[in-house]
Design a protein around this motif. Structure first.
Motif, PDB file in Angstrom:
ATOM      1  N   ASN A 374       3.969  -0.076 -12.267  1.00 40.70           N
ATOM      2  CA  ASN A 374       3.815   1.375 -12.409  1.00 40.70           C
ATOM      3  C   ASN A 374       4.664   2.076 -11.352  1.00 40.70           C
ATOM      4  OD1 ASN A 374       2.042   2.504 -10.029  1.00 40.70           O
ATOM      5  ND2 ASN A 374       1.046   0.577 -10.637  1.00 40.70           N
ATOM      6  N   PRO A 375       5.048   3.317 -11.610  1.00 40.76           N
ATOM      7  CA  PRO A 375       5.954   4.012 -10.686  1.00 40.76           C
ATOM      8  C   PRO A 375       5.323   4.409  -9.363  1.00 40.76           C
ATOM      9  CG  PRO A 375       5.294   5.466 -12.488  1.00 40.76           C
ATOM     10  CD  PRO A 375       4.781   4.110 -12.825  1.00 40.76           C
ATOM     11  N   CYS A 376       3.994   4.532  -9.308  1.00 40.81           N
ATOM     12  CA  CYS A 376       3.351   4.971  -8.063  1.00 40.81           C
ATOM     13  C   CYS A 376       3.590   3.967  -6.936  1.00 40.81           C
ATOM     14  CB  CYS A 376       1.852   5.174  -8.281  1.00 40.81           C
ATOM     15  SG  CYS A 376       1.450   6.447  -9.501  1.00 40.81           S
ATOM     16  N   VAL A 377       3.182   2.729  -7.157  1.00 40.40           N
ATOM     17  CA  VAL A 377       3.366   1.725  -6.107  1.00 40.40           C
ATOM     18  C   VAL A 377       4.784   1.172  -6.139  1.00 40.40           C
ATOM     19  CG1 VAL A 377       0.924   1.154  -6.074  1.00 40.40           C
ATOM     20  CG2 VAL A 377       2.462  -0.184  -7.517  1.00 40.40           C
ATOM     21  N   GLY A 378       5.542   1.513  -7.177  1.00 37.40           N
ATOM     22  CA  GLY A 378       6.959   1.180  -7.173  1.00 37.40           C
ATOM     23  C   GLY A 378       7.699   1.945  -6.096  1.00 37.40           C
ATOM     24  N   CYS A 379       7.248   3.174  -5.817  1.00 39.51           N
ATOM     25  CA  CYS A 379       7.830   3.971  -4.723  1.00 39.51           C
ATOM     26  C   CYS A 379       7.054   3.769  -3.424  1.00 39.51           C
ATOM     27  CB  CYS A 379       7.834   5.448  -5.101  1.00 39.51           C
ATOM     28  SG  CYS A 379       9.102   5.894  -6.311  1.00 39.51           S
ATOM     29  N   ASP A 382       4.011   0.181   0.069  1.00 34.58           N
ATOM     30  CA  ASP A 382       3.031  -0.312   1.035  1.00 34.58           C
ATOM     31  C   ASP A 382       1.593  -0.056   0.563  1.00 34.58           C
ATOM     32  OD1 ASP A 382       3.367   2.436   1.244  1.00 34.58           O
ATOM     33  OD2 ASP A 382       2.753   2.480   3.357  1.00 34.58           O
ATOM     34  N   LYS A 383       1.426   0.503  -0.624  1.00 32.01           N
ATOM     35  CA  LYS A 383       0.104   0.853  -1.126  1.00 32.01           C
ATOM     36  C   LYS A 383      -0.276  -0.020  -2.323  1.00 32.01           C
ATOM     37  CE  LYS A 383      -0.148   4.497   1.641  1.00 32.01           C
ATOM     38  NZ  LYS A 383      -1.070   4.537   2.796  1.00 32.01           N
ATOM     39  N   PRO A 384      -1.589  -0.310  -2.488  1.00 30.87           N
ATOM     40  CA  PRO A 384      -2.049  -1.086  -3.644  1.00 30.87           C
ATOM     41  C   PRO A 384      -2.349  -0.177  -4.835  1.00 30.87           C
ATOM     42  CG  PRO A 384      -3.880  -0.739  -2.150  1.00 30.87           C
ATOM     43  CD  PRO A 384      -2.675  -0.093  -1.505  1.00 30.87           C
ATOM     44  N   ASN A 385      -2.570  -0.786  -5.980  1.00 33.21           N
ATOM     45  CA  ASN A 385      -2.922  -0.020  -7.179  1.00 33.21           C
ATOM     46  C   ASN A 385      -4.212   0.769  -6.986  1.00 33.21           C
ATOM     47  OD1 ASN A 385      -0.728  -0.760  -8.847  1.00 33.21           O
ATOM     48  ND2 ASN A 385      -1.709  -2.720  -9.319  1.00 33.21           N
ATOM     49  N   ALA A 386      -5.167   0.210  -6.240  1.00 29.75           N
ATOM     50  CA  ALA A 386      -6.442   0.903  -6.030  1.00 29.75           C
ATOM     51  C   ALA A 386      -6.214   2.256  -5.346  1.00 29.75           C
ATOM     52  CB  ALA A 386      -7.385   0.034  -5.201  1.00 29.75           C
ATOM     53  N   TRP A 387      -5.292   2.285  -4.388  1.00 32.46           N
ATOM     54  CA  TRP A 387      -4.959   3.547  -3.732  1.00 32.46           C
ATOM     55  C   TRP A 387      -4.388   4.548  -4.730  1.00 32.46           C
ATOM     56  CZ3 TRP A 387      -0.045   5.656  -3.572  1.00 32.46           C
ATOM     57  CH2 TRP A 387       0.096   6.814  -2.788  1.00 32.46           C
ATOM     58  N   ALA A 388      -3.469   4.081  -5.587  1.00 31.50           N
ATOM     59  CA  ALA A 388      -2.833   4.969  -6.560  1.00 31.50           C
ATOM     60  C   ALA A 388      -3.856   5.492  -7.575  1.00 31.50           C
ATOM     61  CB  ALA A 388      -1.706   4.229  -7.275  1.00 31.50           C
ATOM     62  N   ILE A 389      -4.773   4.636  -7.992  1.00 28.47           N
ATOM     63  CA  ILE A 389      -5.812   5.063  -8.929  1.00 28.47           C
ATOM     64  C   ILE A 389      -6.658   6.163  -8.311  1.00 28.47           C
ATOM     65  CG2 ILE A 389      -7.930   4.326 -10.104  1.00 28.47           C
ATOM     66  CD1 ILE A 389      -6.576   1.574 -10.482  1.00 28.47           C
ATOM     67  N   GLU A 390      -7.036   5.993  -7.069  1.00 31.50           N
ATOM     68  CA  GLU A 390      -7.862   6.992  -6.392  1.00 31.50           C
ATOM     69  C   GLU A 390      -7.111   8.316  -6.231  1.00 31.50           C
ATOM     70  OE1 GLU A 390     -10.985   8.907  -4.896  1.00 31.50           O
ATOM     71  OE2 GLU A 390     -10.977   6.914  -5.850  1.00 31.50           O
ATOM     72  N   GLN A 391      -5.823   8.251  -5.927  1.00 32.43           N
ATOM     73  CA  GLN A 391      -5.031   9.479  -5.828  1.00 32.43           C
ATOM     74  C   GLN A 391      -5.018  10.225  -7.156  1.00 32.43           C
ATOM     75  OE1 GLN A 391      -3.417  10.709  -2.942  1.00 32.43           O
ATOM     76  NE2 GLN A 391      -4.716   9.113  -2.025  1.00 32.43           N
ATOM     77  N   LEU A 392      -4.793   9.508  -8.247  1.00 34.27           N
ATOM     78  CA  LEU A 392      -4.721  10.150  -9.567  1.00 34.27           C
ATOM     79  C   LEU A 392      -6.058  10.743  -9.980  1.00 34.27           C
ATOM     80  CD1 LEU A 392      -2.484   7.625 -11.553  1.00 34.27           C
ATOM     81  CD2 LEU A 392      -1.837   9.877 -10.692  1.00 34.27           C
ATOM     82  N   ARG A 393      -7.146  10.122  -9.566  1.00 35.53           N
ATOM     83  CA  ARG A 393      -8.476  10.639  -9.919  1.00 35.53           C
ATOM     84  C   ARG A 393      -8.743  12.001  -9.264  1.00 35.53           C
ATOM     85  NH1 ARG A 393     -12.188   7.357 -12.264  1.00 35.53           N
ATOM     86  NH2 ARG A 393     -13.902   8.402 -11.182  1.00 35.53           N
ATOM     87  N   GLN A 394      -7.970  12.318  -8.229  1.00 35.62           N
ATOM     88  CA  GLN A 394      -8.133  13.606  -7.560  1.00 35.62           C
ATOM     89  C   GLN A 394      -7.247  14.693  -8.156  1.00 35.62           C
ATOM     90  OE1 GLN A 394      -7.821  13.129  -3.258  1.00 35.62           O
ATOM     91  NE2 GLN A 394      -8.624  11.039  -3.420  1.00 35.62           N
ATOM     92  N   TRP A 395      -6.346  14.322  -9.051  1.00 32.04           N
ATOM     93  CA  TRP A 395      -5.470  15.304  -9.677  1.00 32.04           C
ATOM     94  C   TRP A 395      -6.240  15.989 -10.804  1.00 32.04           C
ATOM     95  CZ3 TRP A 395       0.093  12.879 -10.431  1.00 32.04           C
ATOM     96  CH2 TRP A 395       0.575  12.456  -9.178  1.00 32.04           C
TER      97      TRP A 395
END
Length: 405
Positions: A374-379, A382-395
Motif C-alpha cells: 500500500n502507498p502509506c507504508v510505501g512512503c 518506518d511505520k507498520p500497517n497498523a499505524w497506517a490503519i489507525e491514521q486512516l480511521r481518524q480521517w
C-alpha cells in the motif's frame, strides 16, 4: 459479331480478375512502408516521436554507440560477453538488455544493466515464472527473442521470414499499415486511434503493454508472447487474451487483489479501473509522439489529474481542498495524486518498481489481508500497517468499515 466481341469480353474478364486479385492481395497483405514515409507530411510529429523511447527501444550499438549505457571495458563477473557480440541493445530507462544474432534469430545475453543502481545483474528467466517457460529449454541461447520479444519491439514482424518492416515502435504500430495512405493520403485509409471507440483505442497500447497469450499457440512451431496476426484496425480480442487471475491468490503476474505484480502490465491494471469503464483511454493521459513530461504525459502528473478531478468535483475528491483530501501539505510528495492512486509497486528490475494503473487506493488493511503493498507504508517506510490503519480511521471522509481493523 460474336467473334469480334469475344476478345473484348476476354480482356474485360482478365482485367476484372486482375483487379479482384489485387484487392484480395491488398486485404491479405497490408503494405507497411516504415515511419520515414510518414515524415514527409507529418514532419513536426515525426521529429517529436523520433526522440522518444518508443522510437529508440532497440538500437544497433555499431550504428548508435551512444546507446550503450555501461562501460564494457570494466570487468565484472556477470559480464561474460563482449560488446562486439551485441547486435542490439534494448531499453534505456530502467534496464538495458543485450541481444546477439545467430543466423536469422536473436538471443538474449546473460547479463543486464540496472540503470538506476548502475550495476550488472544476471538475466535469465527462472522456472515457474512466465507461462511460456516450460515450452522452451532452460538456456538463453535456445529462447529466441522473435517469439518472446520482437513482435512488440518492431513493426510488422513476420513469423515465417523473421523479418520486420522496422525495429522500434514505429508509426504503423499504432496507425496500421500505411501503404495506401502514402499513395493517396486520406483519413479513410489510415487508423487514427483517437477516432476509435474507447475499447479499441486503448487496445492500441494493450497489444504490447499487457501480459497475456495469443488465442492460437503454437504458431510456426513456436510459442509466442505477443498477439501474432493483429494489425491496428482489427480487434485485439480476436488475437489476444489477458493473463487470467484468481482473486485472493498471489501469482507471478498479480497480487492477490488483482493488481499487477510486474512491469508490462499497465493494460491488465487499466481494464479493471473506473477510468477505463468511463471511457478514458491511454492517450487521454499519454502522448506517445513525445512530450517534455515524464512518461510522455500530456501535462505534468498533478496538472493532468486536475483536468478531470478537483475539490468537490463530481469525479472526486469530495473535499473542500486537496490538502483536506490527502492530509498532506500542499506541494508535498504525499499530496501528489499519483503517490496514493498510482503507487510504485510493480517490479521492473531488482527493487526498481513502476506505477500501478488501477488508480485504486490500496488500503493498509488490504495489505494485512492480501499482502499487496500500500502507498502509506510505501512512503512511511518506518511505520507498520497498523499505524497506517489507525491514521486512516481518524480521517473523517474514510469510513471506519473501509479503513479496517
Amino acid at each position: 459479331m460474336r467473334s469480334r466481341s469475344y476478345p473484348f469480353l476476354v480482356a474485360s474478364l482478365v482485367a476484372f480478375m486482375w483487379a479482384a486479385s489485387a484487392a484480395v492481395r491488398s486485404q491479405a497483405a497490408p503494405q507497411y512502408v516504415g515511419s520515414q514515409s510518414c515524415q514527409r507530411c507529418h514532419a513536426p510529429t515525426y521529429e517529436r516521436w523520433s526522440k522518444t523511447r518508443m522510437a529508440n527501444v532497440v538500437r544497433d550499438p555499431k550504428e548508435h554507440p551512444d546507446a550503450v549505457l555501461p562501460d564494457f571495458s570494466k570487468p565484472d563477473p556477470l559480464l561474460t560477453f563482449k560488446l562486439d557480440a551485441v547486435a542490439f541493445v534494448y531499453g534505456s530507462k530502467w534496464k538495458q538488455r543485450y541481444f546477439t544474432r545467430v543466423g536469422n534469430d536473436y538471443y538474449p545475453l546473460p547479463a543486464q544493466w540496472d540503470v538506476t543502481h548502475r550495476v550488472w545483474r544476471p538475466y535469465f528467466v527462472q522456472p515457474n515464472t512466465d507461462w511460456w517457460v516450460p515450452h522452451y529449454p532452460a538456456d538463453n541461447m535456445k529462447r529466441p527473442t522473435g517469439p518472446l520479444c520482437d513482435g512488440c519491439h518492431s513493426v510488422n514482424y513476420d513469423v515465417k521470414t523473421k523479418k520486420v518492416t522496422e525495429w522500434n515502435v514505429g508509426c504503423e504500430r499504432c496507425h496500421g499499415p500505411g501503404g495506401e495512405h502514402v499513395r493517396q493520403p486520406a483519413a479513410r485509409n489510415i487508423v487514427n486511434p483517437a477516432k476509435l471507440d474507447f475499447v479499441r483505442a486503448s487496445d492500441t497500447c494493450l497489444q504490447c503493454h499487457s501480459q497475456g497469450q495469443p488465442l492460437h499457440n503454437p504458431q510456426e512451431n513456436q510459442f509466442y508472447d505477443w498477439p501474432v496476426g493483429f494489425h491496428q484496425g482489427g480487434n485485439l480480442k480476436d488475437f489476444w487474451r489477458l493473463e487470467e487471475h484468481t482473486l485472493g491468490e498471489t501469482s507471478f503476474t498479480h497480487f492477490a487483489d488483482g493488481t499487477a505484480h510486474k512491469n508490462r502490465m499497465q493494460g491488465n491494471d487499466f481494464v479493471q479501473s473506473q477510468m477505463y469503464r468511463r471511457g478514458v483511454t491511454c492517450f487521454s493521459c499519454h502522448d506517445v509522439h513525445g512530450t517534455p513530461n515524464n512518461a510522455d504525459l500530456i501535462k505534468p502528473a498533478r496538472d493532468l489529474c486536475f483536468t478531470c478531478h478537483g475539490p468537490m468535483s463530481p469525479n472526486g475528491p469530495r473535499a473542500a481542498t486537496i490538502q483536506q483530501h490527502t492530509h498532506h501539505a500542499a506541494g508535498s510528495a504525499g499530496s501528489e495524486c499519483v503517490a496514493c492512486h498510482m503507487p510504485k509497486i510493480e517490479q521492473t528490475i531488482a527493487d526498481v518498481n513502476v506505477r500501478s494503473h488501477t488508480f485504486r487506493f490500496i488500503m493498509p488493511s488490504d495489505s494485512e489481508r492480501l499482502k499487496v503493498p500500500n502507498p502509506c507504508v510505501g512512503c512511511h517506510t518506518d511505520k507498520p500497517n497498523a499505524w497506517a490503519i489507525e491514521q486512516l480511521r481518524q480521517w473523517p471522509e474514510i469510513s471506519p468499515w473501509r479503513a479496517g481493523e
